[in-house]
Design a protein around this motif. Structure first.
Motif, PDB file in Angstrom:
ATOM      1  N   ASN A 193      22.408  20.436  12.477  1.00 24.41           N
ATOM      2  CA  ASN A 193      22.096  21.491  11.504  1.00 24.41           C
ATOM      3  C   ASN A 193      23.314  22.333  11.139  1.00 24.41           C
ATOM      4  N   THR A 194      24.459  22.008  11.711  1.00 25.90           N
ATOM      5  CA  THR A 194      25.699  22.732  11.413  1.00 25.90           C
ATOM      6  C   THR A 194      26.496  21.883  10.439  1.00 25.90           C
ATOM      7  N   ALA A 195      26.455  22.242   9.150  1.00 24.39           N
ATOM      8  CA  ALA A 195      27.108  21.420   8.130  1.00 24.39           C
ATOM      9  C   ALA A 195      27.830  22.297   7.117  1.00 24.39           C
ATOM     10  N   ASN A 196      28.792  21.668   6.424  1.00 20.91           N
ATOM     11  CA  ASN A 196      29.527  22.318   5.326  1.00 20.91           C
ATOM     12  C   ASN A 196      30.228  23.605   5.760  1.00 20.91           C
ATOM     13  N   ILE A 197      30.689  23.645   7.013  1.00 21.87           N
ATOM     14  CA  ILE A 197      31.459  24.808   7.443  1.00 21.87           C
ATOM     15  C   ILE A 197      32.904  24.628   7.004  1.00 21.87           C
TER      16      ILE A 197
END
Length: 864
Positions: A193-197
């Motif tokens: 769920n950790t994306a496009n950082i």
């Protein structure tokens, strides 16, 4: 049901992936197949010209050819089976071979039944069968015992059979033995769920060495959704040149991304080269990299290009970095710098495993300023591995060891029958929690080391040791090797023997053991840290603990006889083998007793304890065999060593009491066995005579009241031994005196107010036999009646005559009459003996000094 189907689907997917990989690596195989199908006519014609016409066309049908073909086919089948059984294939290559064999059968079927390319030569005895049919026969023979082929990943059973237990992390299919999967799923969900950082995110997985950090990383990879994710494994400790750590990382990254975006892969390599050049220490390179004076993109520009490419591909990059705590101090700083700066790309997750204390210590050496804060700056999440319940370690150890025992229990080809019994004993020992607290067993790595060490020692000593003792000592060896070596080399210093039991020696000036005193002063020399001294001492004390009211087995580590085998990994030459003893115990009485004599003559340690301390019998036949063996062994002892121990009589008497014999006999049947046992004793009858004398003393004092044979019968038996010896011996020796003395015992009777008083009444039949022995061989009799005063060893030698003489003759006056009856024809130097007696009589039969001279031999019978 759903779960099992899912597992099957996963296995199929894994197989298809493996087959795809195989054919990807061997692309010529499908290419050749396609070429053959397209141009099969050409190849058939080529085969006809090269092989069929010049050779195969001349094969004729005949009875002899039938025999040769059948024989060759059988030999080929035997060879194929032998190769497969001795060199089993892995699961993947077995499946590939299955496919290959299936293709061969398909080709044969096509040309045999659907093609007229060739005409096949038939068998002489059966024209419907052709010689070409040997191909499917050989092919199908491959599938015989197919299920005997092992899987690609061997089970613990096969590992236990073949070799060592590897300290390897979880693979893709191994179960999570430490119940960490729920945590892993939560971490994976967060990662996904950790994306496009805009920058990377670093997770530190921390614990001490051996706690399963690599396995935890593998679990994370196993549960990650691989869709739109690139997995990179970077192991910096594999680099032999420390300067290549950064370059090798970007090389791994480039290779992983090449399949998704070749330009991105090339950009990463260019970025890495620019990065290396900029850190080469040359000002010109640094200036070019930063300001692009030569027209090439700057380091920052290349970094941004990579970020844009990653964003364009919409990939999440997962980088696993393991064993960071294996590196040198400067290497650790380089990798941390790479995570924080050089590879701080967007949508990138670093998952790094390390021992935090090790990293902090390393950072202090490079930069002492707040190493803890530095790590917090690098890793946005530090995840210490969760603790697990100790019983899990017990289960893991049990499973690994039980696999070994189960294999050999089911295996028919071994020469040891105790595997199943040892398994039960070991599992009972594993329930003792002290194994995992005092000894410091905390990780699966500890378990693997213990299994490897234990099984080596067990294979050499099985059947000769107490399993729990061996397990304890092996634990001491792997956790406190310095303490183990200290005890092995200095047993006389650190142990003493009390009541046939080995104990840690006490220090005279303190309430501590000698081991404890030494370790407190020299703990560094034995490889201990100060905080572990107490644990090491507690565990050593636990191994060599004092057992109260418990018989110490011969094979126990606390038995002075058995301890050396534990430190030598084998029986000493002087040790008796318990396994060999058990084997002879199953043989006949004659064979068993013959071997006992061999062991006795060889001076084997432990034979005595094995016989006397047996407390389990395999039925009445085994019980009788052991009792007879003890009497035989006791006869050897007394005959050759003149020794009989009161403790021995107690052990033997315990075996003949009702609590024991009632398990095998009714009382009247046991009485018959005892009578037979006593009657079958052989010359010189001493052991049985001594034993009966002890029983008589105990019966008379009411110390035993339920012995199956009555006092009168036992006394009669001892007198009978004395008489038989008198009849069989050719000359009087010391045994005459001992047998006579065994006819007498402390007899008591009730008299008035005093409930028990000693009774001094003669045993007339024994006295008559004693005098008869004196008259039979007076020359030897006279040389054996003397006793020596040993109270004051500094004084001159003083002598007297044994009180047995007075008792046997019924008084000194009667003996004097016998003495005066003798002359030189019967006893040489009789006058010397007479002079001694007169002088002794004048001193009221107390010890006197007397010079017998060198010409008169005499012996001391040791009985007053």
């Amino acid at each position: 049901m759903g779960e099992s189907l899912n597992n099957a689907d996963k296995n199929n997917v894994g197989l298809f992936k493996q087959i795809k990989t195989f054919f990807g690596q061997h692309k010529y195989i499908p290419a050749l197949a396609v070429v053959y199908i397209l141009f099969h006519a050409f190849f058939e014609n080529l085969f006809t010209v090269v092989l069929v016409k010049p050779f195969l066309s001349y094969l004729e049908t005949s009875f002899l050819n039938d025999v040769i073909f059948v024989a060759l086919t059988v030999l080929a089948i035997i060879y194929i089976r032998k190769v497969i059984d001795n060199h089993p294939l892995s699961l993947f290559y077995k499946r590939i071979t299955d496919l290959f064999v299936f293709v061969i059968i398909l080709i044969w079927s096509y040309y045999r039944f659907h093609s007229d390319a060739w005409i096949y030569t038939p068998f002489y005895l059966c024209d419907t069968c052709k010689y070409i049919d040997f191909i499917p026969v050989l092919s199908l023979s491959y599938f015989i015992k197919k299920k005997s082929l092992p899987l690609e990943k061997e089970s613990p059973l096969q590992v236990a059979q073949k070799g060592f237990c590897f300290d390897s992390p979880l693979s893709k299919s191994d179960p999570d033995l430490l119940n960490r999967e729920n945590l892993v799923r939560q971490v994976c969900e967060r990662i996904q769920n950790t994306a496009n950082i805009d920058v990377s995110f670093a997770i530190g997985v921390t614990s001490e060495w051996g706690n399963g950090k690599t396995s935890f990383l593998n679990l994370i990879e196993r549960h990650l959704d691989k869709n739109k994710r690139v997995i990179i494994h970077y192991n910096p400790w594999l680099n032999s040149d420390r300067k290549s750590a950064t370059l090798s990382f970007f090389d791994e990254m480039s290779s992983a991304l090449k399949a998704y975006d070749s330009s991105l892969s090339n950009d990463i390599l260019k970025y890495a080269k620019t990065l290396i050049d900029s850190s080469a220490g040359k000002y010109a390179n640094l200036l070019n990299a930063c300001l692009s004076l030569d027209g090439t993109p700057t380091l920052r520009e290349r970094f941004e290009e990579i970020n844009k490419a990653i964003k364009r591909t919409r990939l999440q990059i997962i980088v696993f970095i393991d064993d960071l705590d294996r590196l040198y101090d400067s290497e650790i700083l380089e990798v941390l710098s790479l995570i924080r700066n050089s590879a701080n790309f967007l949508n990138t997750i670093f998952i790094v495993a390390y021992d935090r204390n090790y990293l902090v210590a390393a950072l202090k050496k490079v930069n002492e300023y707040h190493p803890h804060a530095y790590l917090e700056k690098i890793f946005q999440l530090e995840l210490p591995l969760p603790q697990f319940e100790r019983y899990l370690l017990v289960e893991i150890l049990q499973n690994k060891l039980n696999a070994y025992f189960d294999y050999f229990t089911s295996c028919k080809h071994h020469n040891y029958e105790g595997y199943e019994r040892d398994k039960v004993e070991l599992n009972r020992a594993l329930l003792d929690s002290k194994l995992f607290y005092f000894a410091g067993i905390e990780t699966i790595r500890d378990i693997n080391r213990l299994v490897n060490s234990f099984l080596i020692s067990y294979d050499l000593l099985k059947g000769e040791i107490v399993l729990s003792d061996l397990l304890n000592l092996e634990l001491l060896k792997i956790k406190y090797p310095g303490v183990y070596t200290l005890l092995a080399k200095n047993k006389n210093k650190y142990f003493h023997t009390l009541n046939n039991q080995l104990e840690l020696e006490k220090n005279e000036s303190s309430n501590k053991t000698e081991l404890e005193v030494y370790l407190e002063k020299h703990f560094i020399e034995v490889g201990l840290v100060e905080t572990k001294i107490r644990d090491a001492i507690l565990y050593a004390s636990f191994i060599f603990r004092k057992e109260k009211n418990k018989t110490i087995k011969l094979e126990s580590i606390c038995n002075p006889i058995g301890v050396d085998r534990y430190f030598h990994y084998q029986l000493l030459n002087s040790d008796i083998s318990i396994v060999e003893f058990s084997e002879y115990r199953t043989k006949s009485d004659k064979e068993f007793q013959a071997q006992i004599e061999i062991w006795f003559d060889e001076g084997k340690n432990g034979l005595h304890d094995l016989l006397y301390r047996i407390d389990f019998y395999n039925g009445v036949e085994d019980y009788e065999k052991i009792i007879r063996a003890i009497f035989y062994y006791g006869s050897l002892q007394i005959d050759r060593e003149s020794y009989f121990s009161n403790n021995d009589s107690i052990y033997l008497l315990n075996k003949l009491t009702k609590s024991t014999y009632s398990n095998y006999y009714k009382r009247k049947d046991f009485v018959e066995f005892l009578r037979t046992l006593f009657n079958e004793q052989k010359y010189p009858y001493l052991f049985a005579s001594y034993f009966i004398n002890r029983i008589l003393n105990n019966i008379s004092k009411d110390e035993i009241s339920d012995f199956p044979l009555l006092e009168k019968e036992l006394l009669k038996q001892n007198i009978q031994y004395f008489k038989r010896y008198h009849d069989e011996c050719t000359k009087v020796d010391k045994k005459i005196f001992w047998l006579y003395n065994n006819c007498y015992y402390e007899r008591w009777q009730s008299m008035g107010a005093n409930p028990k008083s000693r009774l001094f009444s003669p045993i007339e039949e024994a006295d008559r036999l004693f005098v008869a022995c004196a008259e039979k061989d007076p020359a030897n009799f006279m040389r054996m009646i003397f006793v020596m005063d040993n109270i004051d060893p500094t004084s001159k030698k003083k002598y007297s005559i044994s009180s047995l003489v007075k008792r046997g003759f019924g008084g000194w006056d009667k003996f004097e009459a016998y003495l005066r009856f003798l002359d030189e024809s019967k006893v040489k130097d009789i006058q010397l003996f007479t002079d001694f007696f007169v002088k002794l009589k004048n001193n009221k039969y107390s010890y006197i000094e007397f010079d017998f001279g060198k010409s008169v031999p005499y012996e001391f019978i040791g009985v007053e």
